[in-house]
Enzyme design. Sequence first.
Site, mmCIF file in Angstrom:
data_model
loop_
_atom_site.group_PDB
_atom_site.id
_atom_site.type_symbol
_atom_site.label_atom_id
_atom_site.label_comp_id
_atom_site.label_asym_id
_atom_site.label_seq_id
_atom_site.Cartn_x
_atom_site.Cartn_y
_atom_site.Cartn_z
ATOM 1 N N CYS A 73 7.643 -8.642 -8.673
ATOM 2 C CA CYS A 73 7.909 -8.509 -7.241
ATOM 3 C C CYS A 73 8.668 -9.724 -6.719
ATOM 4 C CB CYS A 73 6.611 -8.292 -6.466
ATOM 5 S SG CYS A 73 5.775 -9.787 -5.934
ATOM 6 N N ASP A 113 -4.414 11.754 7.857
ATOM 7 C CA ASP A 113 -5.812 12.141 7.810
ATOM 8 C C ASP A 113 -6.120 12.878 9.110
ATOM 9 O OD1 ASP A 113 -6.096 10.295 9.794
ATOM 10 O OD2 ASP A 113 -7.162 8.838 8.576
ATOM 11 N N CYS A 171 4.342 -10.389 -12.952
ATOM 12 C CA CYS A 171 4.705 -9.470 -11.866
ATOM 13 C C CYS A 171 6.195 -9.596 -11.546
ATOM 14 C CB CYS A 171 3.865 -9.788 -10.626
ATOM 15 S SG CYS A 171 4.291 -8.783 -9.188
ATOM 16 N N HIS A 205 3.519 -8.294 -2.089
ATOM 17 C CA HIS A 205 3.030 -8.420 -3.465
ATOM 18 C C HIS A 205 1.966 -7.367 -3.781
ATOM 19 C CE1 HIS A 205 1.322 -9.900 -7.175
ATOM 20 N NE2 HIS A 205 0.144 -9.714 -6.590
ATOM 21 N N ASP A 250 -5.717 6.638 -1.357
ATOM 22 C CA ASP A 250 -5.231 5.832 -0.241
ATOM 23 C C ASP A 250 -6.293 4.803 0.050
ATOM 24 O OD1 ASP A 250 -7.073 7.803 1.315
ATOM 25 O OD2 ASP A 250 -6.610 6.215 2.743
ATOM 26 N N CYS A 263 6.584 -12.948 -6.351
ATOM 27 C CA CYS A 263 6.298 -13.665 -7.596
ATOM 28 C C CYS A 263 7.560 -14.293 -8.188
ATOM 29 C CB CYS A 263 5.612 -12.740 -8.602
ATOM 30 S SG CYS A 263 3.898 -12.397 -8.100
#
Lengths: 384, 384
Positions: free
Chosen positions: A308, A92, A306, A337, A268, A311
Amino acid sequence: MQVEFTLDYTDATGARAGEIVTANARLETPYFQPVATAGAIKGLSWRTMKAIGYPHVLMNTYHLALRPGVERIEAAGGMRGFSGWDGGILTDSGGYQVFSLAKMRKIEPGGVTFMSHIDGSTHIFTPESVVEAQRVFGSDVMMPIDICSPADSERDKAAADLELTHKWLKRAAKSWEKTASDKSALFGIVQGAMHKNLRAKSAKFAAKLDLPGYAVGGLSVGEADDVFADIAEFSAELLPENKPRYLMGVGTPADLVRAICWGYDMFDCVLPTRMARHHVAYTRTGRLDLRRAVYSGDERPLDEKCGCPVCKDHTRAYLWHLAKLNEINAPVLLTLHNLYYYRDLMRKARAAILKGKYAGFAASALKEMGEWREEPDASKFGGR
Amino acid sequence: MQVEFTLDYTDATGARAGEIVTANARLETPYFQPVATAGAIKGLSWRTMKAIGYPHVLMNTYHLALRPGVERIEAAGGMRGFSGWDGGILTDSGGYQVFSLAKMRKIEPGGVTFMSHIDGSTHIFTPESVVEAQRVFGSDVMMPIDICSPADSERDKAAADLELTHKWLKRAAKSWEKTASDKSALFGIVQGAMHKNLRAKSAKFAAKLDLPGYAVGGLSVGEADDVFADIAEFSAELLPENKPRYLMGVGTPADLVRAICWGYDMFDCVLPTRMARHHVAYTRTGRLDLRRAVYSGDERPLDEKCGCPVCKDHTRAYLWHLAKLNEINAPVLLTLHNLYYYRDLMRKARAAILKGKYAGFAASALKEMGEWREEPDASKFGGR
C-alpha cells in the site's frame, strides 16, 4: 439483472471463491465491504477506494434516512448522485441501528417506531418503508428490516423476535417484488440469536422465499468467541449453495479468515476504518497501536510486505508522530492501509481457494497474525 | 546548487514570472507554498500534493523542533526520510511561533529562550541553532530567526527589534556559510514593522549579505488592509531584482493576486488548509461556508469551472452533508479543493504575466471574487 452469482470453486475446507455481478459492480468473492455509514468512507475519497480495489461499499439506511433524509437523496437521484460514488452499494436495513443507537424504540407488528439519537425526532420503519428507502438510495443490494435479538436472548424471546422478523421479511419481499427495478436485489437475513433450532427454522423460512442472496445477522453482538464461531458456521451450512452468503458485521482479519472456510462470501465491518481512527493498524503480523511509544523511533513501515502507498511512503515513527499530535493524516493514512490490507487479505484468500489450498493459507495467516488456536481452528479447516 | 532563480518575464504591472530550482524541486513562480506544519499537509497525502502540482512545501521549525524533535529527525535522515516527502522544503525559522505560540519568551542578544506551548519545557533558539536544525531537516530553503515586531510597534521599539534581527541575520548567514552543503539556501528576512524607513534600512542591510533569496516578514499580523498593502508593496521594491522575493504568511486568494503585481514570487499561508477544516471553500467567485443551510440542496459543484477531483465528483449538497455531520471527509475534500484552487490561481497568474496581461487578469479575478476595490487596486496594477 439484480445479482448474478457464480461459484467458481469450493475448497475442501468449505471456502468458496466466486463472483457477484450487480448493476454497478463486479465483486470477486470472498469480498469485504467497507462501511460508508453516512455516504462516505471516513478519510478516503471514492477515487482512492476504486484504486485500492473496492468497487462496492456498504451504506447505512438508518443514518442516511435521518441525515440527509430520504427526500434529499431522492432529489439528488439516489446515493450515487448524492455522494458521487459510482460503484456498487449494499445498504443495511437500519434494524441493527434502531436497536443499538436509537433513544427509544417501540416494536409493533406493523413496524418499529423510534427516536433519532441525534435530535430525538420520531421515525417509523416498516418493512415496506425500508425497502422503499433503499429503492430511492439506488442500492444494488437491499436488506430487510429485522429484529436483532441480544446475544443472551432466551429461547422464548428469541423465538418471538424471529416470528416477527419472518413476518417482516415476507412483507419486505412482497414490497420488493412489486417495486424493485431489475437493478435492486433483496437478501434474506437469518436470525435466531444463539439457538440452533431457531437458526435452522430461520434459514428454512428464508430459503423458501428464493431471494437473490442470504445473510446471517445477529452475530458479533457480544457473544463468546466459541459461540460466535459455532453459530456462524452452523448457520452458513443451512443456506442455499447457489446464492451469495453474507456474514453481517464481521469482523477482524482472523474472523474473516475463519468465516471464509465456513462458506461465507461477503462481509462488512467498521473495524478497519474505525480502528484507524483510534490509531490502530491491522497487519499481516497482527494489530499495531501506533500511539505506543515503542514505535516512536521505528523506521520500518507498518508491514514490510504490504504494497500500500502508506507502507511504501511512511515509517511507523512518522505515523506515531502523527498519531501523537492527533494529526488528521494519522486516521487518513491508517484507514488507507487498513482497507488495503483487508482487500489484499481477501484477494489472497481467493487465490488460495482457487488452488484448493485454503486450509494451509488460513492456518499460516492465522499463525502469522498470532490468532491461531489449535483445536477449534483445526476442526474448522479440515474436519467438517 | 542551492537556489537557481530565473526571471522569465516582468509584466508592466511589476508582476514576475520565473522559475526557482532547488536541490529537490523546480517551482514555477509565482508559487504558493502549502503549509505542512508538523511534517504533513493536514488531510492530504504527499502523493496527492504532487499530483495536484505542488513539488515544494513549507514546514515549521518551531513545531518540528518540539515534536518529534531535531534528534529524531536526524536519526531518520532529515524530514524527507522522516515524513516520506521527496519534494522541496522551505522551513521557517520558528521566530514567528516563538512570539505567537510559546508560553513565555526571553529575548537576549544571544538568542531567545522560550517555554513550549505543549508541555512547558524550556528551549533556546539561537541564530546558529536554528540554522543547524534546518540543516538537519534537509531544508532546501532555510529562514533565519528574527523578531516579528507587533503591527502597532512604535518606531523606537521596532528599531531596537530590527537591530537585533540584523545581528541575528548576520550570525545566521555566517553559520549557514560554514555548515551549508550546496543543497541548502538561506534567505534574508526584511522586518521593520509598519515603518517605511526601517523597512528600507532592513532591505539594504539584508541585500548587502547577498543571500540566495529575500523574504518580507512581519506582515499580515493584524495591521489594517491598506497598511498591509502599502508596506508589502514598498518592501518588495527595495529587494534585489535578481533574487526570489517571498512574502511570508500571505494570504487570501485576493492578497496573492495583488501581491504578485507588487513583484513577489513566493507565498505561504495556512488559510487554504486551515479554512478547509472550518468547512470553508475558496473558489473563483469567493468563499463558500459549507455549513450554511443554503447549500443543503445545492446540486452544483463548489465551482463549475474548477477541474479538481472534488468539483468533478461532488456537489455542494454532499459537502454540506459531510460538514454538518463533522465527517472527516469534509476537511479532507475541502483541503484538496482549496489547494487545487490556489495552485490553479498561481498557474493562471503566471500564464497571464507571460502574456503581459496581468493587469487585466488581476482585475477580472478580483472582480469575480468580489474583492475588487477601485482605487487602491487600480494604482497597484497600472500606475507604478
